[in-house]
Write an enzyme that holds these catalytic residues in place. Structure first.
Site, PDB file in Angstrom:
ATOM      1  N   GLY A  71       0.844  -1.128  -0.075  1.00  0.00           N
ATOM      2  CA  GLY A  71      -0.025  -0.047  -0.087  1.00  0.00           C
ATOM      3  C   GLY A  71       0.942   1.013  -0.055  1.00  0.00           C
ATOM      4  N   GLN A  76       3.325   9.781   1.164  1.00  0.00           N
ATOM      5  CA  GLN A  76       4.520   9.012   1.201  1.00  0.00           C
ATOM      6  C   GLN A  76       5.035   9.421   0.079  1.00  0.00           C
ATOM      7  OE1 GLN A  76       2.460   5.161   2.142  1.00  0.00           O
ATOM      8  NE2 GLN A  76       4.341   5.088   3.477  1.00  0.00           N
ATOM      9  N   CYS A 118       5.390   0.070   7.698  1.00  0.00           N
ATOM     10  CA  CYS A 118       5.301   1.043   6.814  1.00  0.00           C
ATOM     11  C   CYS A 118       6.586   1.415   6.064  1.00  0.00           C
ATOM     12  CB  CYS A 118       4.858   2.211   7.876  1.00  0.00           C
ATOM     13  SG  CYS A 118       4.514   3.883   6.772  1.00  0.00           S
ATOM     14  N   LEU A 119       6.189   1.633   4.843  1.00  0.00           N
ATOM     15  CA  LEU A 119       7.564   2.153   3.750  1.00  0.00           C
ATOM     16  C   LEU A 119       8.211   3.541   4.355  1.00  0.00           C
ATOM     17  CD1 LEU A 119       5.969   1.271   0.356  1.00  0.00           C
ATOM     18  CD2 LEU A 119       7.552  -0.168   1.545  1.00  0.00           C
ATOM     19  N   HIS A 160      -4.833   1.188   7.268  1.00  0.00           N
ATOM     20  CA  HIS A 160      -3.378   1.758   7.293  1.00  0.00           C
ATOM     21  C   HIS A 160      -3.246   3.048   6.444  1.00  0.00           C
ATOM     22  CE1 HIS A 160       1.340   1.207   8.135  1.00  0.00           C
ATOM     23  NE2 HIS A 160       1.100   2.010   6.579  1.00  0.00           N
ATOM     24  N   GLU A 161      -3.917   3.021   5.227  1.00  0.00           N
ATOM     25  CA  GLU A 161      -3.503   3.880   4.127  1.00  0.00           C
ATOM     26  C   GLU A 161      -4.502   5.041   4.265  1.00  0.00           C
ATOM     27  OE1 GLU A 161      -0.984   3.775   2.332  1.00  0.00           O
ATOM     28  OE2 GLU A 161      -0.464   1.589   2.864  1.00  0.00           O
ATOM     29  N   HIS A 164      -3.043   7.011   6.888  1.00  0.00           N
ATOM     30  CA  HIS A 164      -2.009   7.891   6.256  1.00  0.00           C
ATOM     31  C   HIS A 164      -2.596   9.469   5.686  1.00  0.00           C
ATOM     32  CE1 HIS A 164       1.927   6.345   6.255  1.00  0.00           C
ATOM     33  NE2 HIS A 164       1.476   5.013   5.568  1.00  0.00           N
TER      34      HIS A 164
HETATM   35 ZN   LIG Z   1       2.515   3.301   5.836  1.00  0.00          ZN
END
Ligand SMILES: [Zn+2]
Length: 195
Positions: A71, A76, A118-119, A160-161, A164
């Site tokens: 995701g 991000q 998380c990236l 999660h997204e 964000h």
């Molecule tokens: Zn994330």
């Protein structure tokens, strides 16, 4: 969300000799890391659905696959816009690609506590309680409204997204002790020029 591996090493480029259908070159965005204020600020709704937005969504998928994620939300990649992409198959199934423009959770059910990453916070993971099932409504890159129900990993990715897009990181769902520990480690990494 969740990077597939616990390793923060960049994925090795894969050489392919199989002929592929011509597709426009995709822009691979660098991933914004924890510490950048854009990650903790709510995003602006998407109002204009045009070719540019469709391009952005495809570039987001390409950037997410390059980072081995399931995701990716616009903040991000440095854009404070209410759009995210999700693919829990990490590119294995083209039909699993989901664009979420202006997503909202309309129903949530059950609870699952699972490890999450998380990236934007590479190398760190923590257990987060999420609903087992969620139904969300959103628009696709063309602006068409849809509803989709996700279970387990997919439900977790949606939550999660959407977090964000509201300026919330998974760190905020951890215990204060665990959160402070991760923040301290990141601070140290930053001092060493490794973040
Ligand atoms: Zn994330």
């Amino acid at each position: 969300m969740p990077d597939k591996s616990t390793s923060s090493d960049a994925p090795a480029p894969t050489a392919t000799e199989t002929p592929q259908a011509p597709s426009p070159a995709r822009k691979i965005y660098p991933i914004v890391k924890y510490g950048d204020a854009i990650l903790e600020k709510p995003t602006a709704p998407i109002k204009k659905f045009d070719a540019e937005l469709e391009q952005l969504a495809e570039d987001m998928f390409a950037s997410m696959y390059a980072a081995q994620g399931v995701g990716l939300a616009a903040p991000q990649i440095g854009l404070s816009l209410r759009i995210a992409v999700v693919d829990v198959t990490v590119g294995k199934n083209p039909e699993a690609k989901i664009v979420l423009a202006n997503p909202e959770i309309v129903h949530a059910e059950g609870e699952v506590r699972e490890e999450e990453g998380c990236l934007s916070i590479p190398g760190f993971r923590g257990y987060v309680m999420r609903p087992q099932f969620v139904t969300i409504k959103a628009q696709n890159a063309k602006g068409e409204a849809f509803e989709i129900r996700g279970e387990n990993l997919l439900a977790r990715a949606f939550c999660h997204e959407i977090d964000h897009l509201n300026g919330i990181l998974f760190l905020q769902h951890l215990s204060m002790l665990k959160r402070d520990l991760i923040k301290r480690k990141i601070k140290k990494l930053r001092k060493q020029g490794e973040w």
